[in-house]
Scaffold this active site. Structure first.
Site, mmCIF file in Angstrom:
data_model
loop_
_atom_site.group_PDB
_atom_site.id
_atom_site.type_symbol
_atom_site.label_atom_id
_atom_site.label_comp_id
_atom_site.label_asym_id
_atom_site.label_seq_id
_atom_site.Cartn_x
_atom_site.Cartn_y
_atom_site.Cartn_z
ATOM 1 N N HIS A 148 53.157 97.894 35.346
ATOM 2 C CA HIS A 148 53.223 97.874 34.005
ATOM 3 C C HIS A 148 54.980 98.087 33.865
ATOM 4 C CE1 HIS A 148 53.487 98.628 29.366
ATOM 5 N NE2 HIS A 148 53.771 97.660 29.517
ATOM 6 N N ASN A 196 52.273 102.086 25.639
ATOM 7 C CA ASN A 196 51.866 101.356 24.531
ATOM 8 C C ASN A 196 51.211 102.161 23.422
ATOM 9 O OD1 ASN A 196 54.064 99.113 24.374
ATOM 10 N ND2 ASN A 196 52.664 98.350 25.988
ATOM 11 N N GLU A 216 54.721 101.803 34.978
ATOM 12 C CA GLU A 216 53.581 102.588 34.906
ATOM 13 C C GLU A 216 52.512 101.827 35.793
ATOM 14 O OE1 GLU A 216 52.035 104.114 30.377
ATOM 15 O OE2 GLU A 216 52.380 102.051 30.761
ATOM 16 N N SER A 263 50.313 94.726 29.567
ATOM 17 C CA SER A 263 50.747 95.925 28.648
ATOM 18 C C SER A 263 49.746 96.759 27.872
ATOM 19 C CB SER A 263 51.735 95.398 27.640
ATOM 20 O OG SER A 263 51.576 94.382 26.893
HETATM 21 C C1 LIG Z 1 55.784 96.195 25.076
HETATM 22 C C2 LIG Z 1 55.603 96.789 26.490
HETATM 23 O O1 LIG Z 1 54.624 96.423 27.270
HETATM 24 C C3 LIG Z 1 56.512 97.794 27.327
HETATM 25 C C4 LIG Z 1 57.846 97.671 26.843
HETATM 26 O O2 LIG Z 1 58.579 97.073 27.920
HETATM 27 S S1 LIG Z 1 58.284 98.411 25.718
HETATM 28 C C5 LIG Z 1 59.970 98.229 25.329
HETATM 29 C C6 LIG Z 1 60.825 99.020 26.043
HETATM 30 N N1 LIG Z 1 62.312 98.757 26.079
HETATM 31 C C7 LIG Z 1 63.070 99.386 25.098
HETATM 32 O O3 LIG Z 1 62.662 100.288 24.491
HETATM 33 C C8 LIG Z 1 64.508 98.698 25.424
HETATM 34 C C9 LIG Z 1 65.224 99.543 24.179
HETATM 35 N N2 LIG Z 1 66.708 99.258 24.201
HETATM 36 C C10 LIG Z 1 67.722 99.448 25.171
HETATM 37 O O4 LIG Z 1 67.190 100.438 25.864
HETATM 38 C C11 LIG Z 1 69.080 98.752 25.112
HETATM 39 O O5 LIG Z 1 69.197 98.503 23.667
HETATM 40 C C12 LIG Z 1 69.243 97.678 26.064
HETATM 41 C C13 LIG Z 1 69.331 98.176 27.419
HETATM 42 C C14 LIG Z 1 68.223 96.526 25.794
HETATM 43 C C15 LIG Z 1 70.682 97.157 25.804
HETATM 44 O O6 LIG Z 1 71.512 98.247 25.871
HETATM 45 P P1 LIG Z 1 72.899 98.088 25.045
HETATM 46 O O7 LIG Z 1 73.676 99.356 25.611
HETATM 47 O O8 LIG Z 1 72.900 97.778 23.666
HETATM 48 O O9 LIG Z 1 73.570 96.714 25.544
HETATM 49 P P2 LIG Z 1 74.431 96.328 26.691
HETATM 50 O O10 LIG Z 1 75.811 97.317 26.857
HETATM 51 O O11 LIG Z 1 74.825 94.983 26.562
HETATM 52 O O12 LIG Z 1 73.763 96.562 28.210
HETATM 53 C C16 LIG Z 1 73.536 97.558 28.973
HETATM 54 C C17 LIG Z 1 73.114 96.998 30.445
HETATM 55 O O13 LIG Z 1 71.933 96.597 30.235
HETATM 56 C C18 LIG Z 1 72.320 95.085 30.585
HETATM 57 N N3 LIG Z 1 71.248 94.157 29.728
HETATM 58 C C19 LIG Z 1 71.068 94.365 28.401
HETATM 59 N N4 LIG Z 1 70.114 93.379 28.116
HETATM 60 C C20 LIG Z 1 69.713 92.929 29.272
HETATM 61 C C21 LIG Z 1 68.562 91.820 29.484
HETATM 62 N N5 LIG Z 1 67.998 91.390 28.458
HETATM 63 N N6 LIG Z 1 68.183 91.492 30.827
HETATM 64 C C22 LIG Z 1 69.112 91.842 31.757
HETATM 65 N N7 LIG Z 1 70.203 92.790 31.685
HETATM 66 C C23 LIG Z 1 70.252 93.537 30.541
HETATM 67 C C24 LIG Z 1 73.566 94.700 30.542
HETATM 68 O O14 LIG Z 1 73.936 93.704 31.172
HETATM 69 C C25 LIG Z 1 74.176 95.958 30.999
HETATM 70 O O15 LIG Z 1 74.106 96.106 32.156
HETATM 71 P P3 LIG Z 1 75.486 96.924 32.943
HETATM 72 O O16 LIG Z 1 75.206 98.552 32.623
HETATM 73 O O17 LIG Z 1 74.998 96.661 34.496
HETATM 74 O O18 LIG Z 1 76.896 96.286 32.463
HETATM 75 N N1 LIG Z 2 57.502 91.500 26.376
HETATM 76 C C1 LIG Z 2 57.408 92.763 26.812
HETATM 77 O O1 LIG Z 2 58.179 93.664 26.218
HETATM 78 C C2 LIG Z 2 56.477 93.217 27.774
HETATM 79 C C3 LIG Z 2 55.216 92.366 28.198
HETATM 80 N N2 LIG Z 2 54.617 92.818 28.964
HETATM 81 C C4 LIG Z 2 53.378 91.909 29.518
HETATM 82 O O2 LIG Z 2 53.952 90.734 30.271
HETATM 83 C C5 LIG Z 2 53.104 89.787 30.051
HETATM 84 C C6 LIG Z 2 54.140 88.525 29.703
HETATM 85 O O3 LIG Z 2 54.939 88.808 28.743
HETATM 86 P P1 LIG Z 2 56.199 88.106 28.210
HETATM 87 O O4 LIG Z 2 56.918 87.792 29.412
HETATM 88 O O5 LIG Z 2 56.731 88.941 27.258
HETATM 89 O O6 LIG Z 2 55.639 86.790 27.716
HETATM 90 P P2 LIG Z 2 56.491 85.237 27.531
HETATM 91 O O7 LIG Z 2 55.531 84.722 26.417
HETATM 92 O O8 LIG Z 2 57.845 85.514 27.586
HETATM 93 O O9 LIG Z 2 55.959 84.659 29.022
HETATM 94 C C7 LIG Z 2 54.704 84.329 29.344
HETATM 95 C C8 LIG Z 2 54.610 83.164 30.333
HETATM 96 O O10 LIG Z 2 53.519 82.850 30.986
HETATM 97 C C9 LIG Z 2 53.105 81.736 31.195
HETATM 98 N N3 LIG Z 2 51.763 81.459 31.325
HETATM 99 C C10 LIG Z 2 50.842 81.516 30.446
HETATM 100 N N4 LIG Z 2 49.661 81.170 30.982
HETATM 101 C C11 LIG Z 2 49.770 80.899 32.416
HETATM 102 C C12 LIG Z 2 49.251 80.797 33.512
HETATM 103 N N5 LIG Z 2 47.741 80.479 33.287
HETATM 104 N N6 LIG Z 2 49.723 80.444 34.707
HETATM 105 C C13 LIG Z 2 51.077 80.785 34.821
HETATM 106 N N7 LIG Z 2 51.782 81.030 33.830
HETATM 107 C C14 LIG Z 2 51.243 81.314 32.644
HETATM 108 C C15 LIG Z 2 53.886 81.104 29.859
HETATM 109 O O11 LIG Z 2 53.996 79.486 30.034
HETATM 110 C C16 LIG Z 2 55.261 81.976 29.705
HETATM 111 O O12 LIG Z 2 56.222 81.461 30.395
HETATM 112 C C17 LIG Z 2 51.880 90.178 29.012
HETATM 113 O O13 LIG Z 2 50.881 90.450 29.475
HETATM 114 C C18 LIG Z 2 52.725 91.026 28.173
HETATM 115 O O14 LIG Z 2 51.729 91.995 27.493
HETATM 116 C C19 LIG Z 2 54.665 93.998 29.590
HETATM 117 C C20 LIG Z 2 55.739 94.694 29.507
HETATM 118 C C21 LIG Z 2 56.679 94.564 28.164
#
Ligand SMILES: CC(=O)CC(=O)SCCNC(=O)CCNC(=O)[C@H](O)C(C)(C)COP(=O)(O)OP(=O)(O)OC[C@H]1O[C@@H](n2cnc3c(N)ncnc32)[C@H](O)[C@@H]1OP(=O)(O)O
Ligand SMILES: NC(=O)C1=CN([C@@H]2O[C@H](COP(=O)(O)OP(=O)(O)OC[C@H]3O[C@@H](n4cnc5c(N)ncnc54)[C@H](O)[C@@H]3O)[C@@H](O)[C@H]2O)C=CC1
Length: 281
Positions: free
Chosen positions: A138, A188, A150, A117
């Protein structure tokens, strides 16, 4: 391009394996221990069963999709794949070790992608002898729902490799966006400072966690408040990303909030550990 290996069966790896198998690819899902892969497969089954219950998928389709996913605890299984998508923890040492091993094991044509990420793709690529075949892919969390991927070009990533990954991204129903290799990429670099600022707002006692989340949900129409979203992403991942931004740009504006550090040290990693800013059952 038929066979994909996903490394890491956590939140992201399980989602990536699911969408790839749903698009018809043969998927090998790898993690350190059999129980970790089992947990990831359990999440996939639950997600697909929900789709069956809603009438969006038949039980036969569910069986077919699950039948395309093979469990693995051995990186040697990379011997027979065309693409690896690594989704292990956000740690450069771990990622470079995995990529160096994959470079030894995987066939010459195999593309090595990372779902990192924030970490530099160019540095991950430098751990291999095939930097032109290393790329960032990503995905966003939750992978089955979020449309964006991405695609990050490292310094040496070949154009045809970028094109192949763009095509696969579209085939699995996602929308690719091309990004150059800078800390935090686009998603991010913008999202995580907002989350970090929300944590500072809590740390400084400006408002309660619920009220901070309400401001962004009701005032800005965000689907989740920033503290709920931080718990959802994983507070360890949030901290690693802020550290990458802080070190990568050398700019104090990216310093991680001490409260975030404290929570991670306590093992309060958010939803995945049962407790973060909020408590989960
Ligand atoms: C950190 C990084 O590197 C990058 C990142 O990922 S940053 C994070 C990016 N993500 C976000 O910002 C998520 C923000 N949140 C949301 O968009 C919404 O809250 C959410 C999509 C997670 C849930 O939406 P909601 O409307 O509150 O829930 P809900 O009505 O239960 O779900 C909507 C749909 O998503 C599905 N869903 C919800 N959570 C799910 C999950 N964890 N896994 C799989 N499917 C899921 C549901 O099954 C439902 O599907 P259908 O439309 O097919 O029925
Ligand atoms: N959590 C998020 O919202 C997002 C996370 N990412 C990226 O995705 C990656 C994974 O994140 P998450 O799934 O959230 O973490 P997580 O903690 O849920 O899962 C990581 C998994 O990797 C496994 N692991 C660690 N070392 C390993 C190795 N050497 N070989 C095989 N498996 C190994 C762990 O046992 C664990 O099951 C990170 O690089 C994170 O930055 C990217 C987009 C969104």
């Amino acid at each position: 391009m038929e066979r994909i290996m996903v490394i890491g069966a956590g939140q992201m790896g399980s989602g990536i394996a699911q969408v790839c198998a749903q698009a018809g690819y043969e998927v090998t899902l790898n993690d350190l221990k059999a129980e970790f892969v089992e947990r990831g497969l359990g999440v996939i089954k639950k997600n697909l069963s929900r789709q069956v219950d809603k009438g969006k998928m038949t039980a036969e389709e569910l069986d077919k999709v699950l039948g395309r996913i093979t469990a693995s605890n051995d990186l040697q299984d990379a011997k027979s794949v065309d693409l690896v998508i690594e989704a292990a923890v956000e740690n450069m040492d771990i990622k470079t070790k995995i990529f160096a091993q994959l470079d030894e094991i995987a066939p010459e044509h195999t593309i090595l992608a990372s779902n990192t990420s924030s970490l530099p793709i160019t540095e991950i690529a430098a751990a291999t002898n095939r930097p032109e075949k290393v790329i960032g892919m990503h995905f966003m969390n939750p992978v089955p729902v979020m449309k964006l991927v991405e695609i990050i070009r490292g310094l040496a990533t070949a154009d045809e490799v970028y094109q192949t990954i763009e095509d696969i991204t579209e085939k699995i129903g996602k929308v690719p966006v091309e990004v150059n290799d800078f800390p935090g990429f686009v998603a991010n670099r913008i999202l995580m400072p907002m989350i970090n600022e929300a944590i500072y707002t809590l740390y400084e006692g400006v408002a309660s966690k619920e009220d901070i989340d309400s401001v962004m949900k009701l005032g800005m129409n965000h689907p989740m408040g920033p503290l709920t979203l931080a718990d959802f992403i994983g507070l360890d991942t949030c901290l690693y990303i802020m550290e990458t931004l802080y070190e990568g740009f050398g700019d104090p504006k990216y310093r991680p909030c001490p409260l975030l550090r404290k929570y991670v040290k306590a093992g309060w990693l958010g939803k995945k550990s049962g407790r973060g800013f909020y408590v989960y059952e």
